[in-house]
Design a protein around this motif. Structure first.
Motif, PDB file in Angstrom:
ATOM      1  N   ALA A 614       0.812  -1.208  -0.124  1.00 48.11           N
ATOM      2  CA  ALA A 614       0.246   0.023   0.087  1.00 48.11           C
ATOM      3  C   ALA A 614       0.844   1.294   0.077  1.00 48.11           C
ATOM      4  O   ALA A 614       0.490   2.325  -0.786  1.00 48.11           O
ATOM      5  CB  ALA A 614      -0.900  -0.217   1.112  1.00 48.11           C
ATOM      6  N   ALA A 615       1.820   1.180   0.725  1.00 47.91           N
ATOM      7  CA  ALA A 615       2.796   2.314   0.707  1.00 47.91           C
ATOM      8  C   ALA A 615       3.633   2.587  -0.592  1.00 47.91           C
ATOM      9  O   ALA A 615       3.864   3.550  -0.887  1.00 47.91           O
ATOM     10  CB  ALA A 615       3.838   2.069   1.739  1.00 47.91           C
ATOM     11  N   ALA A 616       4.083   1.457  -1.310  1.00 47.88           N
ATOM     12  CA  ALA A 616       4.518   1.664  -2.550  1.00 47.88           C
ATOM     13  C   ALA A 616       3.741   2.116  -3.362  1.00 47.88           C
ATOM     14  O   ALA A 616       3.937   2.802  -4.421  1.00 47.88           O
ATOM     15  CB  ALA A 616       5.043  -0.040  -3.140  1.00 47.88           C
ATOM     16  N   GLU A 620       6.830   6.202  -6.949  1.00 53.81           N
ATOM     17  CA  GLU A 620       6.741   6.203  -8.329  1.00 53.81           C
ATOM     18  C   GLU A 620       8.349   5.554  -8.720  1.00 53.81           C
ATOM     19  O   GLU A 620       9.129   5.596  -7.814  1.00 53.81           O
ATOM     20  CB  GLU A 620       6.684   7.458  -9.144  1.00 53.81           C
ATOM     21  CG  GLU A 620       5.152   7.934  -8.919  1.00 53.81           C
ATOM     22  CD  GLU A 620       5.073   9.321  -9.639  1.00 53.81           C
ATOM     23  OE1 GLU A 620       6.117   9.774 -10.233  1.00 53.81           O
ATOM     24  OE2 GLU A 620       4.081   9.803  -9.826  1.00 53.81           O
ATOM     25  N   ASN A 621       8.365   4.921  -9.697  1.00 50.63           N
ATOM     26  CA  ASN A 621       9.729   4.717 -10.388  1.00 50.63           C
ATOM     27  C   ASN A 621      10.371   3.735  -9.461  1.00 50.63           C
ATOM     28  O   ASN A 621       9.866   2.910  -8.703  1.00 50.63           O
ATOM     29  CB  ASN A 621      10.579   5.783 -10.566  1.00 50.63           C
ATOM     30  CG  ASN A 621       9.726   6.672 -11.608  1.00 50.63           C
ATOM     31  OD1 ASN A 621       8.903   6.304 -12.550  1.00 50.63           O
ATOM     32  ND2 ASN A 621       9.761   7.911 -11.399  1.00 50.63           N
ATOM     33  N   GLN A 622      11.698   3.972  -9.322  1.00 51.34           N
ATOM     34  CA  GLN A 622      12.555   2.928  -8.606  1.00 51.34           C
ATOM     35  C   GLN A 622      12.434   3.055  -7.091  1.00 51.34           C
ATOM     36  O   GLN A 622      12.297   1.631  -6.523  1.00 51.34           O
ATOM     37  CB  GLN A 622      13.916   3.703  -8.511  1.00 51.34           C
ATOM     38  CG  GLN A 622      15.006   2.710  -8.136  1.00 51.34           C
ATOM     39  CD  GLN A 622      15.459   1.342  -8.748  1.00 51.34           C
ATOM     40  OE1 GLN A 622      14.961   1.191  -9.799  1.00 51.34           O
ATOM     41  NE2 GLN A 622      15.718   0.323  -7.818  1.00 51.34           N
ATOM     42  N   ALA A 623      11.649   3.808  -6.637  1.00 53.55           N
ATOM     43  CA  ALA A 623      11.485   3.912  -4.909  1.00 53.55           C
ATOM     44  C   ALA A 623      10.198   3.055  -4.866  1.00 53.55           C
ATOM     45  O   ALA A 623      10.183   2.163  -3.914  1.00 53.55           O
ATOM     46  CB  ALA A 623      10.928   5.127  -4.405  1.00 53.55           C
ATOM     47  N   ARG A 624       9.490   2.946  -5.866  1.00 52.56           N
ATOM     48  CA  ARG A 624       8.131   1.981  -5.900  1.00 52.56           C
ATOM     49  C   ARG A 624       8.366   0.720  -5.884  1.00 52.56           C
ATOM     50  O   ARG A 624       8.169  -0.286  -5.254  1.00 52.56           O
ATOM     51  CB  ARG A 624       6.986   2.482  -6.822  1.00 52.56           C
ATOM     52  CG  ARG A 624       5.892   1.913  -6.944  1.00 52.56           C
ATOM     53  CD  ARG A 624       4.816   2.147  -7.972  1.00 52.56           C
ATOM     54  NE  ARG A 624       3.479   1.615  -7.733  1.00 52.56           N
ATOM     55  CZ  ARG A 624       3.416   0.595  -8.679  1.00 52.56           C
ATOM     56  NH1 ARG A 624       4.204  -0.087  -9.301  1.00 52.56           N
ATOM     57  NH2 ARG A 624       2.197   0.106  -8.493  1.00 52.56           N
ATOM     58  N   ARG A 625       9.319   0.399  -7.093  1.00 61.00           N
ATOM     59  CA  ARG A 625       9.630  -1.041  -7.257  1.00 61.00           C
ATOM     60  C   ARG A 625      10.523  -1.654  -6.186  1.00 61.00           C
ATOM     61  O   ARG A 625      10.330  -2.696  -5.719  1.00 61.00           O
ATOM     62  CB  ARG A 625      10.608  -0.923  -8.396  1.00 61.00           C
ATOM     63  CG  ARG A 625       9.727  -0.477  -9.867  1.00 61.00           C
ATOM     64  CD  ARG A 625      10.532  -0.993 -11.067  1.00 61.00           C
ATOM     65  NE  ARG A 625      11.735  -0.047 -11.199  1.00 61.00           N
ATOM     66  CZ  ARG A 625      11.633   1.042 -11.807  1.00 61.00           C
ATOM     67  NH1 ARG A 625      10.436   1.655 -12.348  1.00 61.00           N
ATOM     68  NH2 ARG A 625      12.661   1.848 -12.039  1.00 61.00           N
ATOM     69  N   LEU A 627      10.238  -0.913  -2.934  1.00 60.66           N
ATOM     70  CA  LEU A 627       9.290  -1.239  -1.841  1.00 60.66           C
ATOM     71  C   LEU A 627       8.399  -2.441  -2.330  1.00 60.66           C
ATOM     72  O   LEU A 627       8.257  -3.204  -1.309  1.00 60.66           O
ATOM     73  CB  LEU A 627       8.551   0.054  -1.595  1.00 60.66           C
ATOM     74  CG  LEU A 627       7.858  -0.156   0.037  1.00 60.66           C
ATOM     75  CD1 LEU A 627       8.868  -0.437   1.169  1.00 60.66           C
ATOM     76  CD2 LEU A 627       7.255   1.363   0.211  1.00 60.66           C
ATOM     77  N   LEU A 628       8.231  -2.437  -3.596  1.00 54.13           N
ATOM     78  CA  LEU A 628       7.172  -3.730  -3.797  1.00 54.13           C
ATOM     79  C   LEU A 628       7.832  -4.942  -3.723  1.00 54.13           C
ATOM     80  O   LEU A 628       7.442  -5.924  -3.329  1.00 54.13           O
ATOM     81  CB  LEU A 628       6.671  -3.215  -5.383  1.00 54.13           C
ATOM     82  CG  LEU A 628       5.503  -2.645  -5.532  1.00 54.13           C
ATOM     83  CD1 LEU A 628       5.196  -2.346  -7.077  1.00 54.13           C
ATOM     84  CD2 LEU A 628       4.152  -3.059  -4.621  1.00 54.13           C
ATOM     85  N   ALA A 629       9.448  -4.605  -4.191  1.00 58.49           N
ATOM     86  CA  ALA A 629      10.084  -6.070  -4.327  1.00 58.49           C
ATOM     87  C   ALA A 629      10.159  -6.688  -2.798  1.00 58.49           C
ATOM     88  O   ALA A 629       9.990  -7.713  -2.561  1.00 58.49           O
ATOM     89  CB  ALA A 629      11.403  -5.659  -4.806  1.00 58.49           C
TER      90      ALA A 629
END
Length: 675
Positions: A614-616, A620-625, A627-629
């Motif tokens: 949910a935070a991810a 956006e972009n690298q930061a999102r990826r 956290l999702l990972a």
């Protein structure tokens, strides 16, 4: 000045002697009698030394003793009067005497409820001792009259009058002696809490601070409060948040005698009206509650005037601030309280009625005690002089002139405090009456931003989070709070989530710390929506904050101007720390094969994964990826370990350990010293 009685009666007119004896035998006047206050009440309301001084001052028992003595002297003068004069005057004087004795005894009983700190037993007993001497003086006079002014019967009257006057002088000395007032923590003495816990901040937000402090030891503090308020409530009455707040504020009053008196009178009146005319009473009170926005504005205005008074360097400025306070208290608190009181009594108050009209209406109610109390707070001359700028400070004589009349500045301030005390006591009494008669109350009242503010403050207090002030600006709610550390961050987010449930219309939350060099913690409706989505299914089962705080943190860091990379790193750290912390907490049970501990750890890790996803979504972009990972790794580990033995989980979730080594939280709201 004491009334001076003769040692001996001297010459008695036979006509007077006969008339007095005949009247005493014929009149159905009972000898003044009241149970000694010390037997009626054991002191149970703890007060500070300063509060005790105000109790003695407001009781004004020496003045009541003076009234008794003056009446006794008037009776005494009849010993040389004609039988006709005795027949006309004596009945009225004896009735007045009886009323004086009963009044003094009743007020002494009120005084005897209070238990002051650092006060000798002798001083504590003064009120009860005076009531006893006063009563015996009157009883001795009745006995003297029955015996036809017998000289030997006058001796006890003289003795008890002298005794009462001596005690009254001791009371006057105790009241005036300001040198003996120590610096005490009123909160500690009256509630068992400290000023540090609830004393700092606005009165509006005291509900949050009180509940936060109360939650640390609720049973002990409940018992203490119930004991000190046993004249108002019984043990079966639940201490609701509203009632607790009212009783705590009552305990802290600067004028305890007036406050408790007004509360008792209000409780009894409102309870009686609720039982006799419930619908009418509810409608009157509903109109009163609908004015809560004006009440709040008036309260804040009076605080601003008080601050101006304290800041003023010159008496002229202080005088103007004091008169502003006086105007606000009378036009606000007193007028509104008087209006609802008169309406409860079935009277009609003209719209826009002046203070003079209000006072006349109150006085017209005769001996109605609450009306008498409120009427005594209204000084139309002072109000008019202030309104028409007919006042000035005389620097030569050092006095305030109101309408040309010298007036002590302290008298104006005392009048303001007393007026507010009585009005607050009325509100406390209403709260008690409502709590005692819940079946007669219709709670379906219009919701305003004031009631929503109170709900927000209550939700903060219930999670032990102190709030110093609450303010609104459109859809923004700003909470002034003490500086918080990293360990307080989760509770700060909890306050925002619970506050959003209490008031869904808020679009932005700001938690402003006391140190102005610290950033405010800001969360907008984007973060709140995601946080609520994570938390809503969990409230009944588990604490959702370890998971829901992750999207709230992303939103707050974005609002603080932090980069997405720093934000993702901080969120990763907190997510990993919670997984590792739970694993370590359960490690003993896991190593001993506890399957319940295994189930709990896997469930918690899955929820952390959900929160991280949910935070991810807010990045956006690298930061999102990134956290999702991490969220996917946690989910995968949880799935893999479902079939593992419990002891394997004690060394499992290694990705969380790696994340803790690689990432360091950078929280813009917390300084290095504070964190």
């Amino acid at each position: 000045m004491d009334t001076v009685f003769p040692d001996q009666l001297g010459t008695i007119e036979e006509e007077s002697r006969a008339a007095a004896q005949a009247l005493i035998g014929r009149l159905k006047l009972t000898t003044p009698h009241a149970q000694p206050p010390e037997r009626q009440n054991v002191a149970f309301i703890p007060v500070t030394r300063a509060q005790w001084k105000s109790v003695l001052k407001d009781a004004d028992l020496p003045r009541l003793q003076q009234e008794t003595d003056e009446t006794v002297m008037e009776v005494l003068l009849l010993r040389t009067a004609s039988g006709t004069t005795v027949g006309k005057r004596l009945p009225e004087l004896l009735q007045r005497l009886g009323k004086s004795v009963v009044t003094l005894s009743a007020i002494a009983g009120e005084v005897s409820r209070f238990s002051p700190s650092r006060t000798s037993a002798a001083e504590r007993r003064l009120a009860a001792d005076l009531a006893q001497a006063n009563q015996r003086e009157a009883q001795a006079l009745f006995a003297c009259l029955r015996q036809g002014w017998l000289e030997s019967a006058w001796g006890p009257v003289h003795m008890y009058a002298h005794m009462a006057q001596t005690i009254a002088r001791a009371l006057e000395t105790a009241t005036r002696n300001q040198a003996s007032i120590p610096d005490e923590d009123t909160y500690r003495r009256t509630l068992g809490l400290s000023a540090e816990e609830i004393g700092h901040g606005s009165g509006v937000a005291v509900r949050a601070r009180l509940l936060a402090a109360w939650a640390k030891s609720p049973k002990k503090l409940d018992r203490r409060l119930r004991q000190s308020m046993k004249h108002l409530i019984d043990d079966s009455l639940p201490l609701t948040v509203k009632l607790l707040n009212h009783l705590a504020v009552l305990a802290l009053s600067d004028r305890p005698l007036e406050a408790h008196r007004a509360t008792l009178l209000s409780r009894d009146l409102v309870a009686s009206r609720l039982k006799s005319e419930p619908e009418f009473t509810r409608s009157v009170m509903a109109r009163h509650v609908s004015k809560e926005r004006e009440l709040l504005s008036s309260h804040r205005g009076q605080i601003a005037y008080h601050d101006a008074y304290n800041r003023a360097e010159h008496h002229e400025e202080k005088a103007r601030a004091a008169l502003d306070m006086h105007r606000a208290a009378l036009e606000g608190d007193v007028k509104r309280t008087a209006t609802v009181l008169l309406e409860l009594l079935g009277r009609t108050v003209p719209p826009g009625a002046s203070l003079s009209t209000i006072r006349d209406l109150l006085v017209a109610e005769g001996e109605q005690p609450l009306c008498k109390l409120l009427a005594s707070t209204i000084h139309p001359g002072w109000r008019n002089a202030s309104a028409h700028e007919d006042f000035h400070w005389d620097p030569v004589d050092g006095t305030l002139l109101l309408g040309g009349q010298p007036t002590a500045l302290q008298a104006v301030l005392d009048s303001v405090i007393r007026a507010r005390t009585i009005c607050h006591g009325f509100e406390h009494g209403v709260a008690v009456a409502y709590a005692q008669n819940p079946s007669l109350i219709n709670w379906d009242t219009e919701e305003t931003y004031v009631s929503r503010d109170l709900a927000i403050l209550q939700s903060a207090g219930e999670v032990r989070f102190s709030v110093l002030e609450i303010r609104r600006q459109g859809s923004l709610v700003r909470l002034d709070v003490p500086d918080f550390s990293i360990s307080d961050l989760r509770e700060a987010f909890r306050v925002i989530l619970r506050g959003s449930i209490a008031d869904p219309d808020v679009k932005r939350w700001e938690l402003r710390q006391s140190s102005r060099d610290r950033l405010a913690l800001c969360v907008d409706d984007t973060g709140v929506r995601v946080g609520l989505r994570v938390s809503e299914p969990l409230w009944e089962a588990v604490d959702p904050l370890p998971f829901a705080e992750l999207p709230l943190m992303v939103n707050a860091m974005a609002n603080a101007g932090e980069s997405a990379e720093v934000t993702a790193s901080s969120v990763l750290f907190f997510a990993a720390a919670h997984v590792a912390g739970e694993r370590d907490r359960l490690s003993h049970a896991l190593t001993h094969g506890d399957s319940a501990a295994k189930k709990e750890l896997i469930s918690t890790t899955k929820l952390i994964s959900t929160g991280a996803k949910a935070a991810a979504d807010l990045l956006e972009n690298q930061a999102r990826r990134k956290l999702l990972a991490f969220a996917e790794v946690l989910a995968g580990e949880s799935h893999r370990l479902v079939t593992a033995h419990p002891w394997e989980l004690a060394r499992g979730f290694v990705p969380a350990d790696r994340a803790l080594r690689r990432h360091v939280p950078c929280l813009p709201w917390i300084t290095e010293a504070g964190g």
